[in-house]
Design a protein around this motif. Structure first.
Motif, short mmCIF file in Angstrom:
data_model
loop_
_atom_site.label_atom_id
_atom_site.label_comp_id
_atom_site.label_asym_id
_atom_site.label_seq_id
_atom_site.Cartn_x
_atom_site.Cartn_y
_atom_site.Cartn_z
N LEU A 186 -14.65 -26.74 -38.94
CA LEU A 186 -13.71 -27.18 -40.17
C LEU A 186 -13.87 -26.34 -41.19
CD1 LEU A 186 -15.01 -30.93 -39.82
CD2 LEU A 186 -12.69 -29.71 -38.85
N GLU A 187 -15.05 -25.69 -41.33
CA GLU A 187 -15.10 -24.63 -42.47
C GLU A 187 -14.14 -23.43 -41.94
OE1 GLU A 187 -19.07 -23.32 -43.12
OE2 GLU A 187 -19.74 -25.01 -44.23
N TYR A 188 -14.24 -23.15 -41.01
CA TYR A 188 -13.30 -21.85 -40.68
C TYR A 188 -11.93 -22.23 -40.75
CZ TYR A 188 -17.16 -19.08 -38.86
OH TYR A 188 -18.07 -18.18 -38.60
N ASN A 206 -10.62 -24.74 -42.56
CA ASN A 206 -10.02 -24.71 -43.98
C ASN A 206 -9.94 -23.25 -44.58
OD1 ASN A 206 -10.31 -27.55 -44.15
ND2 ASN A 206 -12.39 -27.37 -44.80
N GLU A 207 -10.76 -22.19 -44.27
CA GLU A 207 -10.62 -20.91 -44.89
C GLU A 207 -9.34 -20.38 -44.00
OE1 GLU A 207 -13.07 -17.01 -45.60
OE2 GLU A 207 -14.04 -18.73 -44.54
N VAL A 208 -9.00 -20.61 -42.93
CA VAL A 208 -7.90 -20.06 -42.31
C VAL A 208 -6.49 -20.78 -42.90
CG1 VAL A 208 -6.44 -20.01 -40.09
CG2 VAL A 208 -8.83 -19.46 -39.94
N HIS A 209 -6.67 -22.20 -43.33
CA HIS A 209 -5.64 -22.61 -43.77
C HIS A 209 -5.23 -22.28 -45.20
CE1 HIS A 209 -3.75 -26.30 -45.87
NE2 HIS A 209 -2.98 -26.16 -44.73
N VAL A 214 -5.70 -19.26 -31.29
CA VAL A 214 -6.95 -19.31 -30.99
C VAL A 214 -7.63 -20.34 -30.06
CG1 VAL A 214 -9.35 -19.54 -32.01
CG2 VAL A 214 -7.73 -18.66 -33.41
N HIS A 215 -6.74 -21.54 -30.10
CA HIS A 215 -7.20 -22.58 -29.01
C HIS A 215 -6.33 -23.68 -29.30
CE1 HIS A 215 -8.96 -25.62 -26.42
NE2 HIS A 215 -9.63 -24.44 -25.86
N PRO A 216 -5.36 -24.24 -28.37
CA PRO A 216 -4.73 -25.31 -28.60
C PRO A 216 -5.16 -26.50 -29.29
CG PRO A 216 -4.19 -24.50 -26.47
CD PRO A 216 -5.67 -23.70 -26.98
N SER A 217 -6.31 -26.83 -29.25
CA SER A 217 -6.97 -28.23 -29.67
C SER A 217 -7.11 -28.20 -31.14
CB SER A 217 -8.38 -28.51 -28.75
OG SER A 217 -9.47 -27.28 -29.26
N LEU A 218 -6.98 -26.62 -32.01
CA LEU A 218 -7.26 -26.69 -33.34
C LEU A 218 -6.41 -27.15 -34.06
CD1 LEU A 218 -9.18 -23.33 -33.08
CD2 LEU A 218 -10.15 -25.79 -33.11
N GLN A 264 -7.27 -35.49 -28.78
CA GLN A 264 -7.98 -34.35 -28.18
C GLN A 264 -9.12 -33.74 -29.23
OE1 GLN A 264 -5.47 -30.99 -27.17
NE2 GLN A 264 -7.17 -29.88 -26.12
N SER A 265 -10.24 -33.68 -28.77
CA SER A 265 -11.13 -33.32 -29.82
C SER A 265 -11.25 -31.47 -29.90
CB SER A 265 -12.87 -33.62 -29.12
OG SER A 265 -12.73 -32.74 -27.58
N LYS A 266 -11.67 -31.20 -30.81
CA LYS A 266 -11.29 -29.57 -31.19
C LYS A 266 -12.48 -28.81 -30.37
CE LYS A 266 -9.59 -30.03 -35.90
NZ LYS A 266 -9.02 -31.45 -35.61
N ASN A 267 -11.98 -27.73 -29.80
CA ASN A 267 -13.10 -26.93 -29.05
C ASN A 267 -13.95 -26.22 -29.90
OD1 ASN A 267 -13.47 -24.18 -27.87
ND2 ASN A 267 -12.86 -25.44 -26.07
#
Length: 599
Positions: free
Chosen positions: A190-192, A194-197, A214-218, A225-228
């Motif tokens: 989630l930190e990553y 937020n920074e990417v956002h 990076v991954h479709p779940s994100l 679907q849970s985040k990878n």
């Protein structure tokens, strides 16, 4: 009901058999059976009864053996369940055998325990299965749903022979550790994100598309679907952030260059502030440090393209207005030279610049760059001249004070008891002290100028004239003026001596009556406190010669010094000189510098 084998049961059975036997014998007698047939049939009947008893005994023995086996199996199952569940004090076969006598009692005591342990085992199995399922799910999330091989999760195979609370506690502890790791990884993800956002917002990029790479779940499209949270996802997110930061830095550098060009073009062409408002956001933002730049879209490609297009438009406009810009830049260059008293380079003068641009021999951009280089050079030179120029300004101030003192000394009414006279008197005393420092200031200036010339290997020019020459001329003129004052004093003394002798021969004449005048004395102006201060005025013909300062030189045609003013050699008319003026000359001569301090 009577118990089997009891005396009553035996008597009743024997009575019944005897009655049936007597009835059978009666029937055989009525039939006419012989005694031999009767004995034979009785033997058969006895044999059949024995067979029935034997069969019943065998059946009972078999039932007993089966019951023994069942009880043994139950006891074995009970022991297995107890071992699997870790229950050690539920059932003791030795104590049970002492307490119970029949097999059915033993079976009745073991069967409920086995049933209870079976239910408990099923519940325990369900607990293990649930925990194992959670562990495997979290493990798959951490490893990225890859096949588990030789990992920590392969050791969690469910063993039905060990379902003890100790084993269950191990599973629960392992689950809690994995849940904590999952929570930490989720927090990191989630930190990553937020920074990417934030970076995508600043750069104007599609956040969903960026994290989907990076991954479709994100991307958050599927809420269920849970985040990878695998190592690969964390590494890819970290790499993505580094790329976005590098892109942000590159865009900031690019935009800074564009903004610098914009500011330069705006400054060159004097663009009004309202026409710069479209880019005020990026200009104000770029003044912050890189981490502080977080406004949405400020570094987007659209913003960069818009700024680039504006630079291209202004560059084309600049080309059409280049002549005006060249002349404006030349005017700026001349203003700087005038302020710093440096003679401007004539190679880019207005006349020559116009002629070169009109003839097409020189590119206006080249000419503009040349003038800008000259501005840079003159600014650098002005920095090296700063100390000397400040000393020149101090010298000029001292010269003005000296001129004021000269005017003050020529005033006949300076000692009158008028309002503010004491203030002028104090100023005159200070001016005399200051004027005594002028020779030292001039010598110091000469030394500084010579040192500067030795260092720079060129002459120190002040409005086109060498400063050392100006100072030497000033020193010479000052010496001549002092000499002129000395001669004037001598002639005055001689005149007074002649007048005294004449009065002794012909007698003294009555002096004219002095009248009080309340008019403002000539050459004075009112101070704020009501006092009168003498204003500068020209020396009268026959007075002391003027001293040439740099301002006198800069007032010459084209800023060049053509020729020193010749000192007036006209004879002094001592009769026309009032007595107060004579006193002023004596006052000045009495304040000649002895050992002036350095300026």
């Amino acid at each position: 009901m009577l118990a089997f084998g009891s005396p009553t049961f035996s008597v009743r059975t024997s009575t019944s058999c005897n009655a049936f036997l007597r009835e059978l014998k009666q029937i055989w007698t009525e039939i006419g059976e012989t005694e031999a047939d009767k004995d034979r049939m009785l033997l058969e009947l006895e044999r059949e009864c024995l067979e029935i008893y034997r069969r019943k005994v065998d059946e009972a023995a078999n039932a007993k053996a089966r019951l023994h086996q069942t009880i043994a199996a139950k006891e074995a199952e009970l022991a297995t369940l107890m071992a699997a569940l870790g229950e050690l004090n539920i059932y003791s076969p030795i104590q049970t055998e002492k307490r119970l006598t029949t097999l059915k009692q033993k079976f009745a005591s073991v069967a409920p325990l086995v049933e209870d342990l079976r239910i408990k085992k099923e519940e325990r199995m369900k607990q293990f299965s649930d925990i194992k399922a959670q562990i495997e799910k979290i493990g798959e999330e951490i490893t990225g749903y890859s096949k588990l091989s030789n990992g920590v999760f392969c050791s969690l195979t469910l063993d039905e022979d060990d379902l003890s609370l100790r084993k269950l506690t191990e599973y629960q502890s392992h689950l809690r550790s994995l849940q904590k790791e999952k929570s930490d990884r989720m927090h990191k993800v989630l930190e990553y994100l937020n920074e990417v956002h934030s970076l995508c917002g600043v750069l104007g990029l599609d956040f969903g598309q960026t994290v989907s790479n990076v991954h479709p779940s994100l991307d958050g499209a599927d809420q269920e679907q849970s985040k990878n949270i695998s190592d690969r996802t964390l590494a890819c997110l970290e790499q993505t952030i580094l790329k976005l930061k590098a892109e942000k830095k590159a865009r900031i550098d690019k935009l800074k260059d564009i903004v610098a060009s914009l500011l330069e073009l705006w400054t060159l062409m004097d663009f009004p502030k309202d026409e710069r408002s479209d880019f005020s956001k990026i200009i104000s933002t770029l003044g912050s440090s890189e981490p502080e730049i977080a406004e949405l879209g400020v570094l987007s490609t659209d913003m960069i393209n818009q700024a680039t297009a504006e630079v291209e438009r202004l560059t084309k406009l600049k080309a059409s207005r280049m002549k005006e810009l060249v002349l404006k830049k030349r005017s700026e260059f001349e203003d700087i030279c005038r302020i710093t008293h440096i003679e401007p380079d004539t190679s880019t003068s207005v006349e020559k610049s116009n002629a070169l641009m009109d003839s097409g021999l020189v590119d206006p951009c080249e000419l503009l760059a040349n003038i800008e280089a000259q501005i840079v050079n003159v600014k650098e030179e002005s920095m090296s001249r700063k100390d000397i120029m400040e000393r020149i300004d101090r010298w000029l101030v001292v010269c003005e004070e000296e001129n004021w003192l000269e005017e003050y000394n020529r005033d006949e009414n300076r000692y009158s008891a008028g309002r503010g006279a004491h203030i002028n008197l104090k100023r005159a005393e200070k001016a005399r002290v200051t004027a005594n420092k002028i020779p030292a200031i001039v010598d110091n200036l000469i030394n500084k100028a010579v040192a500067w010339e030795d260092e720079k290997r060129k002459l120190f020019l002040y409005d086109g004239v060498r400063l050392v020459s100006i100072l030497e001329d000033y020193k010479l003129a000052r010496l001549r003026r002092e000499e002129q004052k000395r001669r004037s004093r001598d002639q005055k003394k001689l005149q007074d001596l002649l007048l005294t002798e004449k009065e002794s021969i012909y007698g003294s004449k009555p002096s004219p009556r002095k009248t009080n005048s309340f008019r403002k004395p000539h050459g004075y102006y009112a101070n704020g406190n009501g006092s009168m201060t003498p204003t500068p005025r020209r020396n009268s013909v026959g007075g002391a010669p003027d001293l040439l300062t740099p301002r006198s030189y800069s007032g010459r045609q084209n800023g060049y010094f053509k020729e020193m003013r010749r000192l007036s050699t006209a004879p002094l008319n001592f009769v026309a000189i009032p007595k107060e003026d004579t006193m002023s000359y004596i006052s000045i001569s009495g304040s000649e510098p002895g050992s002036p301090s350095q300026g």
